[in-house]
Design an enzyme around this catalytic site. Structure first.
Site, PDB file in Angstrom:
ATOM      1  N   GLY A 188      23.435  11.628 -30.456  1.00  0.00           N
ATOM      2  CA  GLY A 188      23.050  12.258 -29.189  1.00  0.00           C
ATOM      3  C   GLY A 188      23.609  11.500 -28.005  1.00  0.00           C
ATOM      4  N   ALA A 189      23.713  10.188 -28.172  1.00  0.00           N
ATOM      5  CA  ALA A 189      24.206   9.375 -27.050  1.00  0.00           C
ATOM      6  C   ALA A 189      25.650   9.728 -26.701  1.00  0.00           C
ATOM      7  CB  ALA A 189      24.076   7.896 -27.385  1.00  0.00           C
ATOM      8  N   GLY A 198       0.836  -1.201   0.000  1.00  0.00           N
ATOM      9  CA  GLY A 198       0.000   0.000   0.000  1.00  0.00           C
ATOM     10  C   GLY A 198       0.868   1.248   0.000  1.00  0.00           C
ATOM     11  N   GLY A 199       0.307   2.327   0.536  1.00  0.00           N
ATOM     12  CA  GLY A 199       1.030   3.605   0.559  1.00  0.00           C
ATOM     13  C   GLY A 199       2.352   3.519   1.284  1.00  0.00           C
TER      14      GLY A 199
END
Ligand code: HXC
Length: 510
Positions: free
Chosen positions: A404-405, A169-170
């Site tokens: 770009g890499a 859960g949270g």
């Protein structure tokens, strides 16, 4: 006086019994240690000082007034790991399933507050059924107080979560906001909604282990940095990991002298890159041969294997290693690897850990799946992380550095301090074949011409010297001398000073 002392002893013994022998036996039967046994393994012998042993919950609903257990399901305090201070909390599953009450949360908050004030890491050993159901909203408030502290401590002191039981859960969001999550196989699980809710909502049938076990999170989701076989292995490896970390953002990483000479050459590295550029090789071999004593603490080894991240030492000082792995997806950058490495680079930068980057990257992974899932913004995370980092940055290009890499992988243009390449490096906008097919499109029907053009492009660009002639590389180095050259670079960079412009915080692409 004797009676008072006896009373103290009795109270301590009662607290140490937690939820009682029966529940401790049940914990052992599951192959798990108890909260206090875990701290015994994690911390130096005799170093643990417990705080808030006598704290009890304040709930009276559902008969809870009669069920008070001193410590209230979490053992907190401080101790040392190889002599260095650490604040700890260890949830006690034998007491109300380790569930978090208001008082339990206050205990965790107290050690976090103190860790922040003195500048020491926080380690949480999580083993909890979540919010104390009998307390309701007071428990939720308790979680929120912990979450707030996780955020304030982020980048100030290292925070590590070791998940050793349920975390659902949270409650998952506290570990999620810490720097590292480690998990124990078969006993730990983490999910926002458990198998029953999943079944009701999506009609999927899945076990807790498959949904959120250590293997799932260390191979599929990338939530966990490592999965360990059992409690003992997990805690001993956590001790080893802790040795790499600085105590806070105000300190340099710890120094551990090494007998491994900085000038150690390794001639086997001269043959690491195969003659055929399409052939992979194992980048981990390079990392291990370069760092002190071959001691590399790899993180997320089974997730996004096309990039390698982890901590090591050079001349006794911690460094962060980021490296493309040609053996997986040819070392391409994709969404998962970009996110994995970006968070690690930011961790290193927070905590003054220099970054050594080994580059062999043919580019970003093409495909609709990557584009539809946002490679643009996720790839930008890694670029952003490297570009904003002000710690010393040393880069070695071993082979491909395309497009770009090339820029992303700690290039000179984004403030790489010392950038080397091996003679085998190929630094260009793209591979020769792709380049020729675009700029000589008219010749595509003529294989001979295309072959000649490709060879010409390969000769012109598939080398480090075009980049070196522009000063984008500081030197072209022989592979066997890589350790020596990196060590020297890091040595001169120890006094590096660089600050980014003042800002409240940046706006990292998320
Ligand atoms: C109070 C709890 C508890 C809880 C377990 N116990 N979870 N008590 N609050 N949340 C108690 C049980 O009553 C039992 O008490 C003991 O712990 C051991 O539990 P078992 O069920 O016997 O153990 P096991 O079979 O191993 O199962 C463990 C478990 C299960 C999977 C964690 O107990 C479970 O599902 N618990 C509820 C989990 C849950 O729904 N929590 C709330 C989630 S919501 P005795 O006396 O018999 O030993 C949440 C919100 C957080 O956490 C939000 C943050 C913002």
């Amino acid at each position: 006086m004797q009676e008072i002392i006896a009373q103290l002893d009795r109270k301590r013994a009662e607290a140490r019994l937690g939820g009682g022998q029966r529940r401790m036996d049940a914990q052992h039967a599951k192959g798990k240690l108890t909260a206090r046994e875990r701290l015994d393994v994690l911390l130096d012998e005799g170093s643990f000082e417990e705080w808030d042993m006598f704290v009890e919950h304040r709930c009276s609903d559902y008969g809870m007034g009669e069920q008070k257990v001193p410590s209230d399901g979490v053992v907190t305090g401080h101790g040392t790991i190889n002599g260095r201070l650490v604040f700890v909390f260890s949830q006690d599953f034998t007491v109300f399933g380790g569930s978090l009450s208001e008082a339990h949360a206050e205990k965790i908050c107290k050690v976090m507050d103190q860790a922040l004030r003195v500048g020491a890491p926080v380690i949480g050993l999580n083993d909890s059924g979540g919010a104390r159901i009998q307390e309701g909203v007071a428990s939720l408030g308790g979680y929120a107080e912990v979450f707030q502290r996780n955020v304030l401590a982020s980048g100030v002191v290292p925070q590590i979560s070791m998940i050793m039981g349920p975390c659902a859960g949270g409650a998952v969001y506290s570990p999620a906001m810490t720097d590292f999550i480690f998990m124990v196989k078969d006993s730990a699980n983490m999910f926002v909604t458990g198998p029953d809710v999943v079944k009701t909502v999506t009609h999927e049938t899945v076990t807790a282990e498959d949904l959120g076990g250590a293997t799932t999170h260390s191979t599929k989701s990338g939530v966990a940095d490592l999965a360990f076989e059992n409690d003992i292995e997990a805690l001993l490896e956590l001790r080893r990991f802790f040795d790499f970390l600085p105590a806070s953002n105000r300190e340099d990483p710890p120094y551990r002298p090494s007998a491994d000479p900085a000038k150690r050459d390794d001639y086997s590295l001269d043959n690491l890159v195969p003659p055929d550029p399409a052939k992979p090789y194992n980048m981990k071999e390079l990392i291990e041969k370069v760092v002190d004593d071959r001691d590399f603490f790899e993180l997320q080894p089974n997730y996004a294997g096309n990039i390698i991240i982890g901590l090591a030492r050079m001349e006794g000082r911690t460094v962060g290693i980021v490296a493309n792995q040609p053996m997986v997806l040819a070392g391409c950058l994709d969404i998962a690897s970009s996110i994995k490495a970006a968070r690690f680079v930011r961790f290193c930068d927070c905590f003054n850990i220099p970054i050594v980057t080994f580059v062999d990257v043919p580019g970003f992974l093409p495909g609709t799946s990557q584009e539809y899932n946002g490679i643009i913004k996720h790839g930008a995370k890694l670029l952003f992380a490297f570009a904003e980092a002000t710690v010393p940055k040393v880069t070695v290009i071993t082979r491909k550095a395309y497009g770009g890499a090339y820029v992303v992988m700690s290039s000179k243009h984004i403030r790489g301090d010392v950038n080397f390449a091996w003679p085998t490096a190929e630094i260009a906008v793209m591979g020769s074949k792709g380049a020729v097919e675009i700029i000589f499109r008219a010749d595509i029907g003529d294989p001979e011409k295309i072959a000649a053009r490709t060879a010409e492009y390969q000769n012109r660009f598939a080398n480090p010297f075009v980049a070196a002639s522009r000063g984008y590389l500081d030197d072209v180095i022989m592979p066997h001398g890589t350790r020596r050259r990196i060590a020297k670079a890091l040595r001169i960079l120890r006094s590096k000073q660089l600050e980014n412009p003042w800002k409240k915080h940046d706006n990292l692409p998320l």
